[in-house]
Write a protein that holds these residues in place. Structure first.
Motif, short mmCIF file in Angstrom:
data_model
loop_
_atom_site.label_atom_id
_atom_site.label_comp_id
_atom_site.label_asym_id
_atom_site.label_seq_id
_atom_site.Cartn_x
_atom_site.Cartn_y
_atom_site.Cartn_z
N LYS A 1 8.75 2.49 11.99
CA LYS A 1 9.44 3.61 11.36
C LYS A 1 8.68 4.02 10.10
CE LYS A 1 13.88 1.55 12.70
NZ LYS A 1 15.18 1.05 12.20
N PRO A 2 8.86 5.25 9.67
CA PRO A 2 8.18 5.67 8.43
C PRO A 2 8.51 4.75 7.24
CG PRO A 2 9.01 7.57 9.58
CD PRO A 2 9.52 6.38 10.32
N GLU A 3 9.70 4.20 7.21
CA GLU A 3 10.07 3.32 6.10
C GLU A 3 9.37 1.96 6.17
OE1 GLU A 3 12.13 4.96 8.18
OE2 GLU A 3 13.94 3.76 8.64
N ASP A 4 8.63 1.69 7.23
CA ASP A 4 7.82 0.48 7.28
C ASP A 4 6.48 0.66 6.57
OD1 ASP A 4 8.95 0.07 10.66
OD2 ASP A 4 9.64 -1.05 8.89
N THR A 5 6.19 1.87 6.14
CA THR A 5 4.94 2.14 5.44
C THR A 5 4.86 1.33 4.15
OG1 THR A 5 4.72 4.38 6.34
CG2 THR A 5 3.58 3.92 4.26
N ALA A 6 3.79 0.56 4.01
CA ALA A 6 3.63 -0.32 2.85
C ALA A 6 2.30 -1.05 2.97
CB ALA A 6 4.76 -1.35 2.80
N VAL A 7 1.95 -1.72 1.90
CA VAL A 7 0.87 -2.71 1.97
C VAL A 7 1.50 -4.03 2.35
CG1 VAL A 7 -0.96 -3.91 0.73
CG2 VAL A 7 -0.48 -1.50 0.23
N TYR A 8 0.94 -4.65 3.39
CA TYR A 8 1.47 -5.91 3.90
C TYR A 8 0.57 -7.06 3.46
CZ TYR A 8 4.90 -3.54 6.79
OH TYR A 8 5.99 -2.80 7.21
N TYR A 9 1.22 -8.10 2.97
CA TYR A 9 0.52 -9.27 2.48
C TYR A 9 0.99 -10.52 3.23
CZ TYR A 9 -0.23 -6.29 -1.64
OH TYR A 9 -0.56 -5.26 -2.49
N CYS A 10 0.10 -11.47 3.41
CA CYS A 10 0.53 -12.77 3.89
C CYS A 10 0.31 -13.79 2.77
CB CYS A 10 -0.21 -13.19 5.15
SG CYS A 10 -1.99 -13.43 5.00
N ALA A 11 1.06 -14.86 2.83
CA ALA A 11 0.99 -15.90 1.82
C ALA A 11 1.27 -17.25 2.46
CB ALA A 11 1.98 -15.61 0.70
N ALA A 12 0.61 -18.28 1.95
CA ALA A 12 0.77 -19.64 2.46
C ALA A 12 1.56 -20.47 1.47
CB ALA A 12 -0.60 -20.26 2.71
N GLY A 13 2.60 -21.13 1.97
CA GLY A 13 3.42 -21.94 1.07
C GLY A 13 4.61 -22.53 1.78
N SER A 14 5.79 -22.21 1.31
CA SER A 14 7.03 -22.75 1.85
C SER A 14 8.07 -21.64 2.04
CB SER A 14 7.59 -23.82 0.92
OG SER A 14 8.90 -24.18 1.31
N CYS A 15 8.55 -21.49 3.27
CA CYS A 15 9.63 -20.53 3.50
C CYS A 15 10.89 -20.98 2.75
CB CYS A 15 9.96 -20.43 4.99
SG CYS A 15 8.63 -19.90 6.07
N ARG A 16 11.10 -22.27 2.75
CA ARG A 16 12.36 -22.81 2.21
C ARG A 16 12.49 -22.59 0.72
NH1 ARG A 16 13.69 -27.54 -0.02
NH2 ARG A 16 11.60 -28.36 0.36
N THR A 17 11.41 -22.89 -0.02
CA THR A 17 11.47 -22.76 -1.48
C THR A 17 10.98 -21.40 -1.96
OG1 THR A 17 9.24 -23.62 -1.82
CG2 THR A 17 11.05 -25.22 -1.72
N ALA A 18 10.35 -20.65 -1.06
CA ALA A 18 9.76 -19.34 -1.41
C ALA A 18 8.69 -19.48 -2.48
CB ALA A 18 10.84 -18.35 -1.85
N VAL A 19 8.01 -20.60 -2.48
CA VAL A 19 6.87 -20.81 -3.38
C VAL A 19 5.61 -20.73 -2.52
CG1 VAL A 19 5.67 -22.41 -4.89
CG2 VAL A 19 8.17 -22.22 -5.00
N TYR A 20 4.68 -19.87 -2.92
CA TYR A 20 3.48 -19.64 -2.13
C TYR A 20 2.24 -19.89 -2.98
CZ TYR A 20 6.73 -17.73 1.21
OH TYR A 20 7.77 -17.59 2.09
N ASP A 21 1.31 -20.65 -2.41
CA ASP A 21 0.13 -21.08 -3.15
C ASP A 21 -1.03 -20.11 -3.02
OD1 ASP A 21 1.03 -24.28 -1.92
OD2 ASP A 21 1.35 -23.55 -3.96
#
Length: 119
Positions: free
Chosen positions: A87-107
């Motif tokens: 959808k047009p509202e999906d327009t964005a810059v997409y990033y990936c990150a490595a870390g923990s889904c549970r704590t939401a801390v990404y290294d």
């Protein structure tokens, strides 16, 4: 050098599909959960999806449930985000990150890939 590199972004028409990739270099993703995030102009960064290190657990933002699928191939040291029914509202810059889904801390964070959904 430890880094994540996203690829697969581009311009797509509404209703179309893209598959984003997040590849790691300099380290193995085996022990990391991987999150996908996006940031649209003028908006805060939001979490899109996350996958556990084993791939056995995933979660999605309500806005993308049923349309996006996260997966990983640890043998290729890569995580994917399959995006359908865009959808047009999906327009964005997409990033990936490595870390923990549970704590939401990404290294580690990637540099981002632009996704534009427009006719």
């Amino acid at each position: 050098q430890l880094q994540l590199v996203e690829s697969g972004g581009g311009l797509v028409q509404p209703g179309g599909s893209l598959r984003l990739s997040c590849a790691a270099s300099g380290f193995t993703l085996d022990y990391y959960a991987i999150g996908w995030f996006r940031q649209a102009p003028g908006k805060e960064r939001e979490g899109v999806s996350c996958i556990s290190s084993s791939g056995g657990s995933t979660n999605y933002a309500d806005s993308v449930k049923g349309r996006f699928t996260i997966s990983r191939d640890n043998a290729k040291n890569t995580v994917y985000l399959q995006m359908n029914s865009l959808k047009p509202e999906d327009t964005a810059v997409y990033y990936c990150a490595a870390g923990s889904c549970r704590t939401a801390v990404y290294d580690y964070w990637g540099q981002g890939t632009q996704v534009t959904v427009s006719s």
